[in-house]
Design a protein around this motif. Structure first.
Motif, PDB file in Angstrom:
ATOM      1  N   ILE A 140      38.247  34.302  48.927  1.00 40.81           N
ATOM      2  CA  ILE A 140      37.759  35.637  49.485  1.00 40.81           C
ATOM      3  C   ILE A 140      38.752  36.676  49.121  1.00 40.81           C
ATOM      4  N   LEU A 141      39.974  36.263  48.967  1.00 37.03           N
ATOM      5  CA  LEU A 141      41.071  37.391  48.812  1.00 37.03           C
ATOM      6  C   LEU A 141      41.107  37.910  47.218  1.00 37.03           C
ATOM      7  N   GLY A 150      46.853  52.165  39.515  1.00 37.97           N
ATOM      8  CA  GLY A 150      46.151  51.969  40.617  1.00 37.97           C
ATOM      9  C   GLY A 150      45.471  50.667  41.107  1.00 37.97           C
ATOM     10  N   MET A 151      45.845  49.467  40.427  1.00 38.36           N
ATOM     11  CA  MET A 151      45.717  48.082  40.542  1.00 38.36           C
ATOM     12  C   MET A 151      46.995  47.712  41.301  1.00 38.36           C
ATOM     13  N   ALA A 152      48.019  48.297  40.943  1.00 39.60           N
ATOM     14  CA  ALA A 152      49.332  47.808  41.379  1.00 39.60           C
ATOM     15  C   ALA A 152      49.362  48.050  43.024  1.00 39.60           C
ATOM     16  N   PHE A 153      48.884  49.452  43.203  1.00 36.43           N
ATOM     17  CA  PHE A 153      48.725  49.873  44.497  1.00 36.43           C
ATOM     18  C   PHE A 153      47.648  49.212  45.315  1.00 36.43           C
ATOM     19  N   LEU A 154      46.836  49.042  44.610  1.00 33.41           N
ATOM     20  CA  LEU A 154      45.759  48.270  45.309  1.00 33.41           C
ATOM     21  C   LEU A 154      46.224  46.785  45.998  1.00 33.41           C
ATOM     22  N   ILE A 170      31.755  37.475  45.749  1.00 32.06           N
ATOM     23  CA  ILE A 170      32.337  38.296  46.675  1.00 32.06           C
ATOM     24  C   ILE A 170      32.956  39.509  46.055  1.00 32.06           C
ATOM     25  N   ALA A 171      33.346  39.417  44.779  1.00 33.23           N
ATOM     26  CA  ALA A 171      33.508  40.710  43.830  1.00 33.23           C
ATOM     27  C   ALA A 171      32.370  41.505  43.794  1.00 33.23           C
ATOM     28  N   GLY A 172      31.240  40.928  43.439  1.00 30.35           N
ATOM     29  CA  GLY A 172      30.080  41.687  43.202  1.00 30.35           C
ATOM     30  C   GLY A 172      29.591  42.400  44.275  1.00 30.35           C
ATOM     31  N   LYS A 173      29.867  41.761  45.604  1.00 31.48           N
ATOM     32  CA  LYS A 173      29.403  42.441  46.675  1.00 31.48           C
ATOM     33  C   LYS A 173      30.522  43.861  46.950  1.00 31.48           C
ATOM     34  N   GLU A 174      31.823  43.487  46.698  1.00 31.26           N
ATOM     35  CA  GLU A 174      32.674  44.629  47.022  1.00 31.26           C
ATOM     36  C   GLU A 174      32.397  45.825  46.189  1.00 31.26           C
ATOM     37  N   PHE A 197      39.822  41.587  45.799  1.00 32.16           N
ATOM     38  CA  PHE A 197      40.551  42.427  44.743  1.00 32.16           C
ATOM     39  C   PHE A 197      39.753  42.771  43.697  1.00 32.16           C
ATOM     40  N   LEU A 198      39.182  41.756  43.022  1.00 31.94           N
ATOM     41  CA  LEU A 198      38.507  42.030  41.641  1.00 31.94           C
ATOM     42  C   LEU A 198      37.417  43.022  41.846  1.00 31.94           C
TER      43      LEU A 198
END
Length: 274
Positions: A106-107, A156-160, A13-17, A111-112
């Motif tokens: 998935i989540l 940025g990760m916090a707001f993500l 999932i992370a690789g696709k995102e 996120f990653l």
């Protein structure tokens, strides 16, 4: 339903995102924007004092902090607001959930993957922005600048993480985008105005401990404090050094607070997504 975490599924999932952001040139576009701003500020950040040219890493960071607080949260919120609700509207979420994969995988994978895209664009952009002048910079200054880039990435990760929570609880993409923009206005523009107003109305009775604790409620302010108290020269450019208690200026404490801003919204999103 499995009760263990399959890292292979998360990696897919992370690789696709991440690859989706590479293919649509999102990472490249953000990196170019950051590099242009970094280079321009490095050379012209002191123009209002009547001079141009590179004045040192501390001056450059002090100028970049204000820009990053406006830009990075907005990009992070836009990046993640439709991560879940968008899949739900397109009908692909039902397909994903019909496969042997858990909601948490998935989540976490989304996120990653998005966090990796944000981190790469931030590091490449700000790194390339100072590359032309890196030859005249000492190694300790480069480490200082690397710390600034790392803190910008963490913010940025916090707001993500906040945007992922918005995406989980929203019923459609339009509402999710509205809430995401509203969060940007609140944390970047409104929060400090409210805090300043409370400080003025209290007529100085608001103690430094309370004031410092309230600043911890905003990841943008945590990022600002991380960079202000990393250098005495930067502290002199801001007025917070005289009002912040020492215990809240430690990089370890501020780093822990920023980590909490990343983890807590994500955990709430996980609970709600279940």
């Amino acid at each position: 339903m499995r009760n263990y975490l399959d890292l292979g599924q998360v990696r897919v999932i992370a690789g696709k995102e991440f690859s989706d952001r590479i293919r649509n040139r999102w990472v490249l576009a953000v990196a170019i924007i950051f590099s242009l701003f970094a280079l321009a500020i490095a050379y012209f950040g002191s123009a209002q004092q009547g001079s141009v040219g590179f004045k040192g890493v501390d001056v450059t960071i002090a100028s970049l902090v204000s820009l990053v607080i406006y830009l990075v949260p907005l990009i992070a919120l836009i990046l993640g607001y439709d991560a879940i609700v968008g899949e739900r509207e397109r009908g692909s979420m039902d397909l994903l959930l019909s496969m042997p994969i858990t909601r948490f995988e998935i989540l976490l994978g989304k996120f990653l993957g998005l966090a990796a895209a944000l981190a790469v664009s931030t590091a490449l952009g700000f790194g390339a922005g100072l590359l032309p002048i890196s030859g005249g910079v000492e190694s300790k200054d480069l480490y200082h600048y690397a710390g600034f880039v790392l803190s910008a990435t963490l913010m940025g990760m916090a707001f993500l993480s906040l945007s992922m929570l918005v995406s989980v609880v929203s019923t459609d993409r339009i509402r999710a985008s509205g809430v995401a923009i509203g969060l940007w206005f609140f944390f970047v523009l409104i929060f400090d105005l409210l805090l300043t107003g409370a400080l003025v109305l209290s007529d100085g009775s608001l103690g430094s401990g309370v004031f410092g604790a309230l600043l911890m409620l905003n990841p943008a302010d945590v990022f600002r404090l991380l960079n202000i108290f990393s250098s005495e020269q930067v502290q002199n450019m801001y007025g917070l050094a005289t009002v912040m208690p020492d215990r809240l200026t430690s990089p370890a404490v501020l780093g822990a607070v920023m980590a909490a801003w990343i983890v807590v919204p994500f955990l709430i999103a996980r609970w709600r997504f279940r």
